[in-house]
Each structure stands twice: as C-alpha cells, then as structure tokens.
Design a protein around this motif. Structure first.
Motif, short mmCIF file in Angstrom:
data_model
loop_
_atom_site.label_atom_id
_atom_site.label_comp_id
_atom_site.label_asym_id
_atom_site.label_seq_id
_atom_site.Cartn_x
_atom_site.Cartn_y
_atom_site.Cartn_z
N UNK A 235 -3.53 1.05 -3.40
CA UNK A 235 -2.69 -0.08 -3.77
C UNK A 235 -2.00 0.12 -5.12
N UNK A 236 -0.94 -0.63 -5.31
CA UNK A 236 -0.19 -0.65 -6.57
C UNK A 236 -1.13 -0.81 -7.75
N UNK B 184 -3.44 1.27 -8.87
CA UNK B 184 -4.68 2.06 -8.85
C UNK B 184 -4.44 3.46 -9.43
N UNK C 289 0.85 -1.20 0.00
CA UNK C 289 0.00 0.00 0.00
C UNK C 289 0.89 1.25 0.00
#
Lengths: 140, 140, 140, 140
Positions: free
Chosen positions: B72-73, B75, B21
């Motif tokens: 998160x990665x 997004x 995150x």
C-alpha cells in the motif's frame, strides 16, 4: 526561501528512451517523486498520511517546465525543491535538477502550483496549519 | 547462495492504482530496478557501463511472479536479490519483496532468467568473466 | 477455447529503452491493458464498472512470461487473449503478442491467473455469473 | 490554424492513482503519445522513421500545462492537437483534452515547444521541408 529539500535519483533504464536520454514524461514522474519525498522526509507528513488518514489530496493545477539539457543512463541527479509561495489554499514550488557532484548548469527547472483539497468534497481547503507552520518557521 | 543485495523502495503514488495498492506492472519495474541497483551498487558494474561502453545488454527471457499479498501507499519495502544459478550465458535470479522492518510474510516472489547479449550481433555471449568472478567468489 | 479478443498496440517512445527495444515492464503494462480492453470491449464489462460500481477487483496472483523476440519502435503488435480456464474464483488467461500483419513467430507469451475479489472484504468471491456466462456460452 | 489531429484515449488502471483520478505524469505521457500519433497518422511521418532512418529527434524544450478538471477510470478522452507556430527549428503545439462525446469544458490544456535536432551532433536543425510543407499547405 532557498532550497529546503533535495532528493537524489539515479537515471536508469526505466527513465530513458531510444535516444539514450531521459524521456520527458519520466522527468515529470521524478518531479512528483520529489514532492512526495519532501512531504515524507522533509515535512514529515507523508502523502500516505495526508491521503489515507486525513483525506487531503494535493492535486497539481499548473506545471511549467524548461528542459535545458538532457540527462543520460547511469547519471546521478540531485532534485532540489524550494517553496516559492504559500497561498491560502495553494503552494508554489520550484524544482531544479542538476547532475550530482558536478559543477554543471541546471538540467531542468520546473514550477508547480499545488492545491490542497478535501477528498470528500473535492473542493480546495486552506493549507493545513501544521504544513504551513513547518514551511514558514522552517523545520529547516 | 543467499541474499546478496537489498534495494529499499518507498511505495508512492506512482506505484498505486485506484484500489490503493501497487499496480502489478509497477512491481515489475521495481524488479528491474533491483537488478540495476545490484549491478551498480552490488557488483559495481552498472548497466550504464555494460550498456554504454562494453555494448553488453542483459535482456530477460523468462519471468515468473507470485503476487502473495498487496502493498500500500506509504509502505517501505525491502527487495532482496539472490543468484540461483550462473549458466554459460545466463543468470537465474530470485527477488523477494517484504515490508521493511516488519516480521511479515513475503509480499512477492519473482524468478528471472537474464541472458548476456552482444549488442552488435544481438546474440548471446558468455557471462563476462568479471561478473562471474564477482558473483562466485563473492565480493559479498 | 481459442483467441477471443485482440488488442492492437503501436510501439512508441514510452515503451522503448536505450537499446531501442521494448523495456519489459512496459510489456507487462501492455498485458494488463489487453485484459482491460477485453473486459471493456470483449465482455462489455469494463474495469470501471466492476471496480467503481460493483466493488469487484481482479488482482493478479501469478504471472509467467516468455520473452521470445524483441519488438522495436514503430512496430504494430497484435495482443491476442484467450481464456484457458475458469475456476471457482479465478481465471487463467494466455496472451500472445505478434507483429501485426506479418507471418512471424510469437514475440511474447504470457500466462496470467486473476482472482475475483470483493473490495470491501478483500477476499476472493466466485466469478460473477454474468462474466462466467459471457465467457462460457461465448459471446464469442 | 485549428485542430489538425485528434487521438482517442481510454482512461485505464495504468493512468489512475489512489484517488481514482489520472496521475499527472501519466497525462504528460498522453501528451507525448498525442504528438507521436499525429506524426505517424496525421503527418504520415512516424517517430520511428524520423528517429531510426533519418536520425532526427524532436526533444521538448518547454512544457506548460493547466490541469483544469480531473479525469476518472473508464472515461474516454479526445486529445486535440493544433500547431500554433512553426519556427526555423521549432514547433509550438497546443493539446487540449476533453471528455469524448460530452459537451464539457476542457480537462487539460498544454503548450509544448519541440525542437528538431540532428542526432549525430545533437544540435538544432531546420524543420525538415516535408514536415513544414505538410503542416503549412495542410495535408489538413
């Protein structure tokens, strides 16, 4: 193979040091961003999918950078990526940074070697077929 | 006054920690980027011009952040900036981050107080007239 | 409770912006470093153990920062942490940054609220007993 | 010449990516920190003095890095710097990162070429006599 992807970047406060020019570790962050941007918007295979769902990582094993001329706060750069080789488990990538919209020499030239790795075993794996195909037949 | 500027950001490796995150100091970098992006693309007065030519800096004096939900990665976020007050020498700004294109609650809400400063004397100066006018009459 | 942990930091190029002073997102990175340093060297419970073995994360939910005076390249700062409250699932922490070895006012004061979270469920959990005991009985 | 300076670093959250290993642009920041640490604590000539008073900068012109093995959250690394050459206007530096207190192979090896520059003219200048002397006669 020629340039296959270009990422724009605006040089901001976060990139610059007390000399008013880009601090070189921030350039290396921009190099990584360029690769992520290509995977997501060029190849259509984001780091997130490779990483999150397919459990594939692409760590760097070698980095070479020539810092040719400085860049300053407020400038717009174009980060041009090309593929210089696809091995069994690795990619050779060149990235050149120029000032966007100006006929000026290259500011920075970098060569990266990335290796595809299975995140469970942390061992190299073959370049995934869809990535190889997208590069070689040129979704470009 | 409502939202006057939105900056998009893609969450990449550079933003994320081992929990996958966004690491909170990177959020604060994104807050600063949002202000720079507004100055340049919203107001049309880049940090570079204020800083380089006009010798005006806009340091932060107070920051308050509520971290409501993680990002998160991979997004895409929308960073929405609004002006909550224009004082004699300062601006009050609120920035909210949401997931772009999703009807979800706010992820992060921040309030910033920025002060205009003369870089020679390092003392507060009145909000420049062109900045004040652009905000109040709404180049928006 | 008074100060229970101090982390030294040398202000380097990586912290500073074109104005030659610490760029505020870097200050927030230093705040996080101070908490990690306390967990590891004060409490003796590193983030790595909490995170890696015990699967406990401690995300921030609220951050408030007063930026009182700037810091410059080459200065040595002392980052003093104290616990202002231990709730059922959260900690309230204050961190003050001063110039080390100088009788000068506080440069920056920050209040952080951290929550203990189970990384499997991502839900708050009670402050672990060993952490609570170390804080309350004072390994200090 | 052998190793002349060692900087310790604790790998924290700020260094690590969602794979739980050091994100490579953060390694490059650590390389820069090692050079600054040597200038300040090894040579006794801080970047701040060179930069602030003497108006000398030391930009990097070439960087080569082999990433040999990953480092993880919570590990202690030793960053060992040696001088591989002193030219008329430049220094060649090698930095190797190992896990501190463990008899393990090198994690990362980097070669840097730095050039001394007059900040007024932005042109190369000869390596300052005090720096050259400190390196060659070995304050080491």
């Amino acid at each position: 193979m020629g340039t296959i992807h270009v990422m724009p970047v605006e040089i901001g406060f976060k990139h610059c040091d007390p000399a008013g020019i880009v601090f070189y570790p921030r350039y290396v962050e921009i190099l990584n961003d360029t690769v992520e941007h290509w995977l997501r918007h060029g190849l259509g295979t984001g780091f997130a999918t490779l990483h999150g769902e397919r459990r594939i990582a692409i760590p760097i094993v070698n980095l070479q950078v020539d810092f040719i001329a400085p860049s300053r706060l407020g400038e717009d750069l174009a980060c041009a990526l090309r593929i210089d080789g696809v091995g069994r488990t690795s990619l050779k990538i060149t990235i050149e940074l120029r000032r966007a919209g100006h006929d000026e020499p290259v500011r920075l030239r970098a060569a990266l070697v990335l290796v595809f790795v299975d995140m469970h075993t942390m061992r190299p794996i073959e370049v995934p077929e869809d990535v190889r195909r997208a590069i070689e037949t040129g979704g470009y």
